[in-house]
Design a protein around this motif. Structure first.
Motif, PDB file in Angstrom:
ATOM      1  N   LYS A  21     -45.438  -6.787   8.553  1.00  0.00           N
ATOM      2  CA  LYS A  21     -46.358  -5.643   8.465  1.00  0.00           C
ATOM      3  C   LYS A  21     -46.936  -5.477   7.057  1.00  0.00           C
ATOM      4  O   LYS A  21     -47.703  -4.562   6.798  1.00  0.00           O
ATOM      5  N   THR A  22     -46.576  -6.368   6.157  1.00  0.00           N
ATOM      6  CA  THR A  22     -46.996  -6.267   4.759  1.00  0.00           C
ATOM      7  C   THR A  22     -48.489  -6.544   4.608  1.00  0.00           C
ATOM      8  O   THR A  22     -49.073  -7.296   5.383  1.00  0.00           O
ATOM      9  N   GLN A  23     -49.098  -5.943   3.594  1.00  0.00           N
ATOM     10  CA  GLN A  23     -50.471  -6.268   3.220  1.00  0.00           C
ATOM     11  C   GLN A  23     -50.455  -7.463   2.265  1.00  0.00           C
ATOM     12  O   GLN A  23     -49.588  -7.556   1.391  1.00  0.00           O
ATOM     13  N   PHE A  24     -51.420  -8.365   2.426  1.00  0.00           N
ATOM     14  CA  PHE A  24     -51.452  -9.576   1.614  1.00  0.00           C
ATOM     15  C   PHE A  24     -52.761  -9.659   0.841  1.00  0.00           C
ATOM     16  O   PHE A  24     -53.810  -9.204   1.313  1.00  0.00           O
ATOM     17  N   GLU A  25     -52.663 -10.262  -0.332  1.00  0.00           N
ATOM     18  CA  GLU A  25     -53.836 -10.369  -1.194  1.00  0.00           C
ATOM     19  C   GLU A  25     -54.861 -11.342  -0.627  1.00  0.00           C
ATOM     20  O   GLU A  25     -56.067 -11.133  -0.746  1.00  0.00           O
ATOM     21  N   ARG A  26     -54.382 -12.424  -0.006  1.00  0.00           N
ATOM     22  CA  ARG A  26     -55.278 -13.446   0.528  1.00  0.00           C
ATOM     23  C   ARG A  26     -54.834 -13.843   1.931  1.00  0.00           C
ATOM     24  O   ARG A  26     -53.646 -13.771   2.258  1.00  0.00           O
ATOM     25  N   PRO A  27     -55.780 -14.304   2.754  1.00  0.00           N
ATOM     26  CA  PRO A  27     -55.409 -14.765   4.101  1.00  0.00           C
ATOM     27  C   PRO A  27     -54.350 -15.862   4.082  1.00  0.00           C
ATOM     28  O   PRO A  27     -53.473 -15.895   4.951  1.00  0.00           O
ATOM     29  N   ALA A  28     -54.436 -16.772   3.096  1.00  0.00           N
ATOM     30  CA  ALA A  28     -53.465 -17.873   3.035  1.00  0.00           C
ATOM     31  C   ALA A  28     -52.042 -17.346   2.895  1.00  0.00           C
ATOM     32  O   ALA A  28     -51.101 -17.909   3.474  1.00  0.00           O
ATOM     33  N   HIS A  29     -51.872 -16.262   2.134  1.00  0.00           N
ATOM     34  CA  HIS A  29     -50.539 -15.683   1.968  1.00  0.00           C
ATOM     35  C   HIS A  29     -50.028 -15.124   3.296  1.00  0.00           C
ATOM     36  O   HIS A  29     -48.853 -15.290   3.644  1.00  0.00           O
ATOM     37  N   ALA A  30     -50.908 -14.465   4.035  1.00  0.00           N
ATOM     38  CA  ALA A  30     -50.512 -13.881   5.322  1.00  0.00           C
ATOM     39  C   ALA A  30     -50.143 -14.967   6.329  1.00  0.00           C
ATOM     40  O   ALA A  30     -49.155 -14.838   7.065  1.00  0.00           O
ATOM     41  N   ILE A  31     -50.934 -16.035   6.365  1.00  0.00           N
ATOM     42  CA  ILE A  31     -50.673 -17.122   7.315  1.00  0.00           C
ATOM     43  C   ILE A  31     -49.331 -17.781   7.016  1.00  0.00           C
ATOM     44  O   ILE A  31     -48.529 -18.050   7.921  1.00  0.00           O
ATOM     45  N   LYS A  32     -49.073 -18.031   5.743  1.00  0.00           N
ATOM     46  CA  LYS A  32     -47.818 -18.697   5.388  1.00  0.00           C
ATOM     47  C   LYS A  32     -46.620 -17.794   5.696  1.00  0.00           C
ATOM     48  O   LYS A  32     -45.604 -18.253   6.235  1.00  0.00           O
ATOM     49  N   ALA A  33     -46.734 -16.501   5.389  1.00  0.00           N
ATOM     50  CA  ALA A  33     -45.636 -15.575   5.679  1.00  0.00           C
ATOM     51  C   ALA A  33     -45.388 -15.474   7.181  1.00  0.00           C
ATOM     52  O   ALA A  33     -44.239 -15.427   7.636  1.00  0.00           O
ATOM     53  N   ALA A  34     -46.461 -15.451   7.956  1.00  0.00           N
ATOM     54  CA  ALA A  34     -46.319 -15.378   9.412  1.00  0.00           C
ATOM     55  C   ALA A  34     -45.637 -16.626   9.957  1.00  0.00           C
ATOM     56  O   ALA A  34     -44.738 -16.542  10.809  1.00  0.00           O
ATOM     57  N   ASN A  35     -46.043 -17.781   9.473  1.00  0.00           N
ATOM     58  CA  ASN A  35     -45.447 -19.027   9.958  1.00  0.00           C
ATOM     59  C   ASN A  35     -43.967 -19.119   9.609  1.00  0.00           C
ATOM     60  O   ASN A  35     -43.165 -19.656  10.384  1.00  0.00           O
ATOM     61  N   ARG A  36     -43.596 -18.606   8.450  1.00  0.00           N
ATOM     62  CA  ARG A  36     -42.183 -18.649   8.059  1.00  0.00           C
ATOM     63  C   ARG A  36     -41.315 -17.799   8.982  1.00  0.00           C
ATOM     64  O   ARG A  36     -40.125 -18.071   9.152  1.00  0.00           O
ATOM     65  N   ILE A  37     -41.906 -16.768   9.570  1.00  0.00           N
ATOM     66  CA  ILE A  37     -41.173 -15.938  10.527  1.00  0.00           C
ATOM     67  C   ILE A  37     -41.197 -16.562  11.921  1.00  0.00           C
ATOM     68  O   ILE A  37     -40.177 -16.643  12.611  1.00  0.00           O
ATOM     69  N   LEU A  38     -42.374 -17.029  12.340  1.00  0.00           N
ATOM     70  CA  LEU A  38     -42.535 -17.531  13.704  1.00  0.00           C
ATOM     71  C   LEU A  38     -41.837 -18.865  13.925  1.00  0.00           C
ATOM     72  O   LEU A  38     -41.293 -19.120  15.007  1.00  0.00           O
ATOM     73  N   TRP A  39     -41.871 -19.728  12.921  1.00  0.00           N
ATOM     74  CA  TRP A  39     -41.364 -21.092  13.099  1.00  0.00           C
ATOM     75  C   TRP A  39     -39.908 -21.127  13.562  1.00  0.00           C
ATOM     76  O   TRP A  39     -39.593 -21.748  14.581  1.00  0.00           O
TER      77      TRP A  39
END
Length: 284
Positions: A21-39
């Motif tokens: 649910k965190t806000q991210f500075e860049r889309p790349a940061h959000a994508i990487k954080a999401a993948n680390r949870i989903l993977w």
């Protein structure tokens, strides 16, 4: 009568419940954080997660430029001709029948300011902000390394392919347009080196490799929906799905190449090939 639950809405709700649910500075940061949870939730610990984004490549480029003897530093930055030759070759392609496939969006680096990505032009050894006509950095190692570190500069796609694929000789898998624009990038580098009378071995390697990459990005044609199988299955069953698709040859996975033949860009390309406005190989 009660309606059946909407499968798409259910899947979206499930995805949202898993994502940070965190806000991210860049889309790349959000994508990487999401993948680390989903993977790990989808695949457990059986499959290692690897994601390389523009910031990772920025660090790699900085490593290259920090080495005083590296190809990237001695050729691209310190040679008086090569970088300009590359830009000239891109402009030449853009003005001909290959136009639209390899655009000169920015010169080697994108500039980030206040969260916006801005194009740069190399003028007189300086990287210039096109919007304001102000100098951003000299086209030299010290200033570029500093700006790569603070993320105000990130490499463009050509530079990314140069350090990840072209120089190390690693084949690249990508989307439906990559089988055209990536060989064009290799051609541009080869022609620029030839004009500068540099690196004959690298030029020969670039010109002689008939399969520098392939269409392999999100492409699986089969009788089942792999994402549905992964979503509904257990981690063990997911491993079986991955193994099964991993054993599938690319030729089978790509199926009928319907995305190719229905793409307007490919239709235009076919017309140009029939009219011999372009050759099947840019090295021809």
């Amino acid at each position: 009568m009660p309606t059946e639950p909407n499968a798409e809405e259910d899947a979206l709700a499930l995805l949202r419940s898993l994502l940070p649910k965190t806000q991210f500075e860049r889309p790349a940061h959000a994508i990487k954080a999401a993948n680390r949870i989903l993977w790990p939730k989808l695949f457990g610990e059986s499959f290692a997660f690897l994601q390389i984004d523009d910031e990772d490549v920025a660090d790699l480029v900085a490593d290259h430029l920090s080495d005083e003897g590296s190809w990237l530093r001695t050729r691209l930055l310190e040679s008086p001709k090569l970088a300009l030759n590359i830009l000239d070759e891109i402009d030449r392609l853009a003005a001909g029948p290959w136009g639209g496939w390899l655009a000169r969006g920015t010169d080697f680096f994108w500039y980030y300011e206040n969260g916006k990505r801005l194009p740069l032009r190399m003028v007189g050894g300086e990287l210039i902000n096109l919007a304001t006509r102000t100098k951003v950095a000299r086209f030299a190692a010290p200033g570029i390394i500093e700006r790569l570190a603070n993320r105000s500069l990130v490499p463009n796609l050509l530079l990314m392919f140069l350090v990840l694929s072209i120089l190390p000789g690693v084949r690249a898998l990508g989307g439906s347009h990559q089988p055209v624009y990536y060989p064009l990038m290799r051609y541009v580098i080869c022609r620029a080196l030839e004009s500068a009378d540099m690196d004959p071995d690298l030029r020969r390697a670039l010109a002689s490799d008939d399969v520098p990459g392939a269409w392999g990005h999100r492409v699986i044609e089969c009788d089942e929906d792999p994402f549905e199988s992964i979503r509904k299955g257990s981690i063990g069953e997911t491993g079986e799905v991955i193994d099964r698709f991993g054993d599938m040859p690319f030729a089978d996975a790509c199926g009928g190449l319907s995305s190719f033949v229905s793409d307007p860009s490919w239709t235009e390309l076919c017309s140009q090939l029939r009219e011999r406005a372009i050759a099947p190989s840019v090295f021809s």
